[in-house]
Scaffold this active site. Structure first.
Site, PDB file in Angstrom:
ATOM      1  N   ASP A  33       0.853  -1.191   0.000  1.00  0.00           N
ATOM      2  CA  ASP A  33       0.000   0.000   0.000  1.00  0.00           C
ATOM      3  C   ASP A  33       0.890   1.242   0.000  1.00  0.00           C
ATOM      4  O   ASP A  33       1.906   1.305   0.696  1.00  0.00           O
ATOM      5  CB  ASP A  33      -0.908  -0.005   1.237  1.00  0.00           C
ATOM      6  CG  ASP A  33      -2.062   0.977   1.095  1.00  0.00           C
ATOM      7  OD1 ASP A  33      -3.215   0.519   0.985  1.00  0.00           O
ATOM      8  OD2 ASP A  33      -1.806   2.202   1.088  1.00  0.00           O
ATOM      9  N   ILE A  34       0.480   2.255  -0.777  1.00  0.00           N
ATOM     10  CA  ILE A  34       1.286   3.462  -0.916  1.00  0.00           C
ATOM     11  C   ILE A  34       1.265   4.306   0.366  1.00  0.00           C
ATOM     12  O   ILE A  34       2.167   5.110   0.594  1.00  0.00           O
ATOM     13  CB  ILE A  34       0.790   4.275  -2.138  1.00  0.00           C
ATOM     14  CG1 ILE A  34       1.880   5.180  -2.685  1.00  0.00           C
ATOM     15  CG2 ILE A  34      -0.472   5.057  -1.823  1.00  0.00           C
ATOM     16  CD1 ILE A  34       1.559   5.779  -4.054  1.00  0.00           C
ATOM     17  N   ASN A  89     -12.976  -3.124   2.365  1.00  0.00           N
ATOM     18  CA  ASN A  89     -13.979  -2.082   2.509  1.00  0.00           C
ATOM     19  C   ASN A  89     -14.933  -2.211   1.328  1.00  0.00           C
ATOM     20  O   ASN A  89     -14.514  -2.072   0.174  1.00  0.00           O
ATOM     21  CB  ASN A  89     -13.322  -0.702   2.529  1.00  0.00           C
ATOM     22  CG  ASN A  89     -12.418  -0.528   3.738  1.00  0.00           C
ATOM     23  OD1 ASN A  89     -12.758  -0.947   4.845  1.00  0.00           O
ATOM     24  ND2 ASN A  89     -11.251   0.067   3.546  1.00  0.00           N
ATOM     25  N   VAL A  98     -10.920   2.927  -3.744  1.00  0.00           N
ATOM     26  CA  VAL A  98     -10.542   2.409  -5.060  1.00  0.00           C
ATOM     27  C   VAL A  98     -11.536   1.317  -5.428  1.00  0.00           C
ATOM     28  O   VAL A  98     -11.690   0.328  -4.698  1.00  0.00           O
ATOM     29  CB  VAL A  98      -9.101   1.851  -5.060  1.00  0.00           C
ATOM     30  CG1 VAL A  98      -8.756   1.292  -6.433  1.00  0.00           C
ATOM     31  CG2 VAL A  98      -8.094   2.934  -4.660  1.00  0.00           C
ATOM     32  N   HIS A 102     -10.322  -5.334  -3.567  1.00  0.00           N
ATOM     33  CA  HIS A 102      -9.018  -5.618  -2.971  1.00  0.00           C
ATOM     34  C   HIS A 102      -9.196  -5.942  -1.503  1.00  0.00           C
ATOM     35  O   HIS A 102     -10.172  -5.515  -0.876  1.00  0.00           O
ATOM     36  CB  HIS A 102      -8.072  -4.417  -3.116  1.00  0.00           C
ATOM     37  CG  HIS A 102      -8.637  -3.132  -2.590  1.00  0.00           C
ATOM     38  ND1 HIS A 102      -9.528  -2.383  -3.310  1.00  0.00           N
ATOM     39  CD2 HIS A 102      -8.446  -2.480  -1.417  1.00  0.00           C
ATOM     40  CE1 HIS A 102      -9.864  -1.315  -2.604  1.00  0.00           C
ATOM     41  NE2 HIS A 102      -9.228  -1.353  -1.440  1.00  0.00           N
ATOM     42  N   HIS A 104      -6.914  -5.798   2.210  1.00  0.00           N
ATOM     43  CA  HIS A 104      -5.727  -5.278   2.890  1.00  0.00           C
ATOM     44  C   HIS A 104      -5.219  -6.357   3.838  1.00  0.00           C
ATOM     45  O   HIS A 104      -6.009  -6.931   4.597  1.00  0.00           O
ATOM     46  CB  HIS A 104      -6.083  -4.059   3.748  1.00  0.00           C
ATOM     47  CG  HIS A 104      -6.693  -2.904   3.012  1.00  0.00           C
ATOM     48  ND1 HIS A 104      -6.057  -1.699   2.846  1.00  0.00           N
ATOM     49  CD2 HIS A 104      -7.904  -2.759   2.429  1.00  0.00           C
ATOM     50  CE1 HIS A 104      -6.843  -0.852   2.198  1.00  0.00           C
ATOM     51  NE2 HIS A 104      -7.975  -1.467   1.935  1.00  0.00           N
TER      52      HIS A 104
HETATM   53  P1  AMP Z   1      -9.684   1.336   0.169  1.00  0.00           P
HETATM   54  O1  AMP Z   1      -9.801   2.618   0.916  1.00  0.00           O
HETATM   55  O2  AMP Z   1     -10.115   0.141   0.956  1.00  0.00           O
HETATM   56  O3  AMP Z   1     -10.369   1.426  -1.191  1.00  0.00           O
HETATM   57  O4  AMP Z   1      -8.153   1.112  -0.085  1.00  0.00           O
HETATM   58  C1  AMP Z   1      -7.445   1.703  -1.133  1.00  0.00           C
HETATM   59  C2  AMP Z   1      -6.006   1.675  -0.757  1.00  0.00           C
HETATM   60  O5  AMP Z   1      -5.238   1.877  -1.922  1.00  0.00           O
HETATM   61  C3  AMP Z   1      -5.581   2.776   0.240  1.00  0.00           C
HETATM   62  O6  AMP Z   1      -5.057   2.153   1.421  1.00  0.00           O
HETATM   63  C4  AMP Z   1      -4.521   3.561  -0.533  1.00  0.00           C
HETATM   64  O7  AMP Z   1      -3.459   3.977   0.290  1.00  0.00           O
HETATM   65  C5  AMP Z   1      -4.074   2.553  -1.574  1.00  0.00           C
HETATM   66  N1  AMP Z   1      -3.518   3.123  -2.797  1.00  0.00           N
HETATM   67  C6  AMP Z   1      -4.017   4.120  -3.544  1.00  0.00           C
HETATM   68  N2  AMP Z   1      -3.236   4.344  -4.625  1.00  0.00           N
HETATM   69  C7  AMP Z   1      -2.223   3.432  -4.559  1.00  0.00           C
HETATM   70  C8  AMP Z   1      -1.092   3.153  -5.363  1.00  0.00           C
HETATM   71  N3  AMP Z   1      -0.821   3.838  -6.482  1.00  0.00           N
HETATM   72  N4  AMP Z   1      -0.260   2.150  -4.991  1.00  0.00           N
HETATM   73  C9  AMP Z   1      -0.504   1.457  -3.855  1.00  0.00           C
HETATM   74  N5  AMP Z   1      -1.558   1.667  -3.057  1.00  0.00           N
HETATM   75  C10 AMP Z   1      -2.411   2.647  -3.394  1.00  0.00           C
END
Ligand code: AMP
Length: 116
Positions: A33-34, A89, A98, A102, A104
């Site tokens: 995760d970024i 989520n 996103v 996915h 976590h």
């Molecule tokens: P969610 O809020 O459950 O949709 O999780 C989306 C996750 O994607 C968040 O924890 C972000 O930090 C992560 N995220 C967004 N953009 C990127 C990226 N380019 N590379 C890795 N993780 C990302």
């Protein structure tokens, strides 16, 4: 909700933007995760186009579901010892930002109850 081909994970899958890859096979991709919320914070995504957990469970075949969660288990075993938190989520009210399904994997720190 329709799947948006321009979501950030779709771009990662097409290698249009980079990721810190942890694991990949025919069905799943795992990357860091970024914005990590724990010392270990890995995202695992299916390669198919699914917007959310519900969308995945409703439209994916049983083999695709099995392969996805087998991949999650493999990644969890690789990045952690035994203790980790697995989160998805489902929907914006739950915190989904996103819209490509996915999970976590969080580990490496003491985690208390999910809600205070
Ligand atoms: P969610 O809020 O459950 O949709 O999780 C989306 C996750 O994607 C968040 O924890 C972000 O930090 C992560 N995220 C967004 N953009 C990127 C990226 N380019 N590379 C890795 N993780 C990302």
């Amino acid at each position: 909700m329709e799947y948006d081909d321009n979501n950030v994970f779709a771009k990662i899958l097409r290698e249009e933007i980079p990721c810190n890859k942890i694991y990949e096979n025919d069905s799943v991709l795992a990357f860091n995760d970024i914005a990590p919320a724990a010392p270990t914070h890995v995202l695992v995504i299916p390669k198919g186009k699914y917007t959310s957990f519900f969308d995945f469970m409703n439209r994916a075949g049983i083999q695709e579901v099995q392969q996805f969660f087998a991949g999650v288990s493999k990644v969890a075993a690789h990045v952690t010892a035994t203790d980790f938190r697995l989160i998805t989520n489902n929907g914006e009210v739950a915190g989904q930002t996103v819209h490509h399904f996915h999970v976590h994997i969080l580990a490496g720190k003491l985690m208390g109850p999910l809600l205070p």
